[in-house]
Write an enzyme that holds these catalytic residues in place. Sequence first.
Site, PDB file in Angstrom:
ATOM      1  N   SER A   3      -2.516  -0.508   4.655  1.00  0.00           N
ATOM      2  CA  SER A   3      -1.937   0.407   3.665  1.00  0.00           C
ATOM      3  C   SER A   3      -2.181   1.837   4.141  1.00  0.00           C
ATOM      4  CB  SER A   3      -2.528   0.139   2.272  1.00  0.00           C
ATOM      5  OG  SER A   3      -1.852   0.882   1.291  1.00  0.00           O
ATOM      6  N   THR A   4      -2.839   2.663   3.348  1.00  0.00           N
ATOM      7  CA  THR A   4      -3.060   4.059   3.706  1.00  0.00           C
ATOM      8  C   THR A   4      -3.796   4.174   5.048  1.00  0.00           C
ATOM      9  OG1 THR A   4      -3.331   4.480   1.350  1.00  0.00           O
ATOM     10  CG2 THR A   4      -3.939   6.260   2.851  1.00  0.00           C
ATOM     11  N   HIS A  40       1.994  -1.505   3.396  1.00  0.00           N
ATOM     12  CA  HIS A  40       2.484  -0.958   2.137  1.00  0.00           C
ATOM     13  C   HIS A  40       3.273   0.320   2.383  1.00  0.00           C
ATOM     14  CE1 HIS A  40      -1.150  -2.959  -0.086  1.00  0.00           C
ATOM     15  NE2 HIS A  40      -0.198  -3.822   0.190  1.00  0.00           N
ATOM     16  N   MET A  56      -5.919   1.672   0.742  1.00  0.00           N
ATOM     17  CA  MET A  56      -6.453   1.867  -0.595  1.00  0.00           C
ATOM     18  C   MET A  56      -6.115   0.644  -1.440  1.00  0.00           C
ATOM     19  SD  MET A  56      -5.877   5.169  -3.062  1.00  0.00           S
ATOM     20  CE  MET A  56      -4.096   5.115  -2.847  1.00  0.00           C
ATOM     21  N   ASP A  80      -5.545  -5.259  -2.042  1.00  0.00           N
ATOM     22  CA  ASP A  80      -4.622  -6.266  -1.522  1.00  0.00           C
ATOM     23  C   ASP A  80      -5.226  -6.914  -0.278  1.00  0.00           C
ATOM     24  OD1 ASP A  80      -2.340  -7.807  -1.404  1.00  0.00           O
ATOM     25  OD2 ASP A  80      -1.174  -6.303  -0.322  1.00  0.00           O
TER      26      ASP A  80
END
Length: 367
Positions: free
Chosen positions: A179-180, A206, A296, A299
């Site tokens: 993600s991030t 993401h 972040m 998940d």
Amino acid sequence: MVAVEKKTRVLIVDDSAFMRKVLEEIIRTDPKMEVVGQAKDGREALTMAASLQPDVMTMDINMPRMDGLEATQHIMTENPRPIVIVSSESREGAASTLRALELGAIDFVTKPSSGIDLDMKNVREDLLRKLKMAAKVRVVRTAVRSDAATAQEARPQVQSSRESGSVEARFPLVVIAASTGGPATLMRLMPCFPKNFPAAVVLVQHMPATFTSQLSVQLAEVATIRVKDAEANEALTPGTFYVCPGSHHLRISLAGRLRLDDGPRISGYRPCADVTFESAAAYAGANLVGVVLTGMGNDGAQGVQAVKAGRGWVLAQDEASSVIFGMPAEAIRTGAVDQVVGIDEMYAAIEKYVDSISRPTQPVGSR
């Protein structure tokens, strides 16, 4: 005497006076944040970042005199500050945003595509959340990207000795969740995968579909392994790196085919890594490597438990090399993670387990 809580100080960078006003209005709705300055191009951004020392910056891409990419590169080299890109969701905007993330920007929010009647209030929650998160990141000067050829020469080549026909001999599968911070992290990891990598690799990152499509293009630029967008019903093939479209969840059927589902978010995510891990575990069992990279949220935490229950191997990125340690930390907390490694050691850890599947006489760890 009650201590006054320090506000998060934000510098806005955008050539549009209207957009600067909208961003300022959004930021001022949060009592814990304040706008300390506004710059109308990259050159002003450099000067103001140095003098104001903001906790976080918003950065537009297309600006006169010096654009957001050049400004991001200068700032991350000379005076590192957390940067959140405010980007168009067009193909060109996606490409520029991913370049900015590679240069060291922390995250991005997308501008609505409604032309001059921009309604940034639609992304208020996303913007405020990402600014607060980015402000807490300890940024460092951007490292020079490692040379792909050097990485490949220094790496032992893994040859698959699999036989077809039985479940036990099925080729290995690697599923990566990010993600991030994921795009920049993946740009460091990608050159390590050789063209003849004996496993299929699936990435769940993401971000919106426009961005994942562009991400696959940019990953292919530094990769020797084949990189492509995942397509519905295609069969997994070793030596291929599949990028899940940001508009869909990705599942793997028991026959080894990709299933794409554009249904609602699951646990707040689409794509959701948990559903990919769970279906991959049912398909691949002990031939699966689950990898949780920077990001972040949580998940992947549920999914890696399915990977472990299926006798697969689970790796998580360490805190020191993660932009955001949320997803790896949540995965580690479940007890299902076998190894915690830095991003520069991640490929070797993946390769070692894939090699142990291809050559069963060489077990890994406590497998």
